[in-house]
Motif scaffolding. Sequence first.
Motif, PDB file in Angstrom:
ATOM      1  N   GLU A   3      47.187  32.892  46.761  1.00 19.04           N
ATOM      2  CA  GLU A   3      46.795  33.211  45.627  1.00 19.04           C
ATOM      3  C   GLU A   3      45.256  33.240  45.576  1.00 19.04           C
ATOM      4  N   LEU A   4      44.751  32.171  46.249  1.00 15.88           N
ATOM      5  CA  LEU A   4      43.201  32.047  46.277  1.00 15.88           C
ATOM      6  C   LEU A   4      42.703  33.370  47.163  1.00 15.88           C
ATOM      7  N   ILE A   5      43.357  33.816  48.261  1.00 15.17           N
ATOM      8  CA  ILE A   5      42.697  35.023  48.978  1.00 15.17           C
ATOM      9  C   ILE A   5      42.929  36.112  47.939  1.00 15.17           C
ATOM     10  N   ASP A   6      44.111  36.118  47.141  1.00 18.09           N
ATOM     11  CA  ASP A   6      44.264  37.545  46.358  1.00 18.09           C
ATOM     12  C   ASP A   6      42.978  37.415  45.397  1.00 18.09           C
ATOM     13  N   ARG A   7      42.585  36.339  44.711  1.00 14.51           N
ATOM     14  CA  ARG A   7      41.842  36.166  43.846  1.00 14.51           C
ATOM     15  C   ARG A   7      40.280  36.667  44.071  1.00 14.51           C
ATOM     16  N   LEU A   8      40.087  35.943  45.358  1.00 11.32           N
ATOM     17  CA  LEU A   8      38.670  36.203  45.890  1.00 11.32           C
ATOM     18  C   LEU A   8      38.493  37.598  46.592  1.00 11.32           C
ATOM     19  N   PHE A   9      39.576  37.923  47.369  1.00  8.92           N
ATOM     20  CA  PHE A   9      39.395  39.352  47.912  1.00  8.92           C
ATOM     21  C   PHE A   9      40.226  40.464  47.724  1.00  8.92           C
ATOM     22  N   GLY A  10      40.894  40.262  46.750  1.00  5.17           N
ATOM     23  CA  GLY A  10      41.982  41.129  46.177  1.00  5.17           C
ATOM     24  C   GLY A  10      43.003  41.488  47.205  1.00  5.17           C
ATOM     25  N   ARG A  11      43.061  40.842  48.098  1.00  4.24           N
ATOM     26  CA  ARG A  11      44.280  41.078  49.019  1.00  4.24           C
ATOM     27  C   ARG A  11      45.360  40.194  48.867  1.00  4.24           C
ATOM     28  N   ARG A  12      46.612  40.834  49.160  1.00  5.51           N
ATOM     29  CA  ARG A  12      47.747  39.832  48.781  1.00  5.51           C
ATOM     30  C   ARG A  12      48.388  39.884  50.388  1.00  5.51           C
ATOM     31  N   TYR A  13      48.823  38.423  50.356  1.00  7.28           N
ATOM     32  CA  TYR A  13      49.482  38.056  52.044  1.00  7.28           C
ATOM     33  C   TYR A  13      50.712  37.216  51.634  1.00  7.28           C
ATOM     34  N   THR A  14      51.696  37.428  52.580  1.00 10.45           N
ATOM     35  CA  THR A  14      53.020  36.459  52.366  1.00 10.45           C
ATOM     36  C   THR A  14      52.529  35.109  52.916  1.00 10.45           C
ATOM     37  N   PRO A  15      53.444  34.165  52.626  1.00 13.86           N
ATOM     38  CA  PRO A  15      52.824  33.041  53.377  1.00 13.86           C
ATOM     39  C   PRO A  15      52.894  33.015  54.919  1.00 13.86           C
TER      40      PRO A  15
END
Length: 75
Positions: A3-15
Amino acid sequence: MAELIDRLFGRRYTPRGVSYLLHRLGWSPQVPAHRAVERDERAVELWRTEQWSRVRGRPSSWARGWSSRTRPDRT
C-alpha cells in the motif's frame, strides 16, 4: 508495504512482488510472531532451562557417517 509503494509511487505490487523488491534492496519482510495471548513467558523459560536438555537428550556418542562413495579419502 504494498500500500505504501502504491501511495508513494503509484505502482501496485502483490505481496510476493514486494518481497522480491525488498530482497533486491537487501531487506526482508518482517512477519510478526504468532503467540497465544495466554502464553506465560516465565513458565516457558523455566521449562527450557529445566526440561529441554532432558527431553532433547545428550549428543550421540557415535559420529555420523558419510554416505558419499566419492569421498576423496576413501579407498
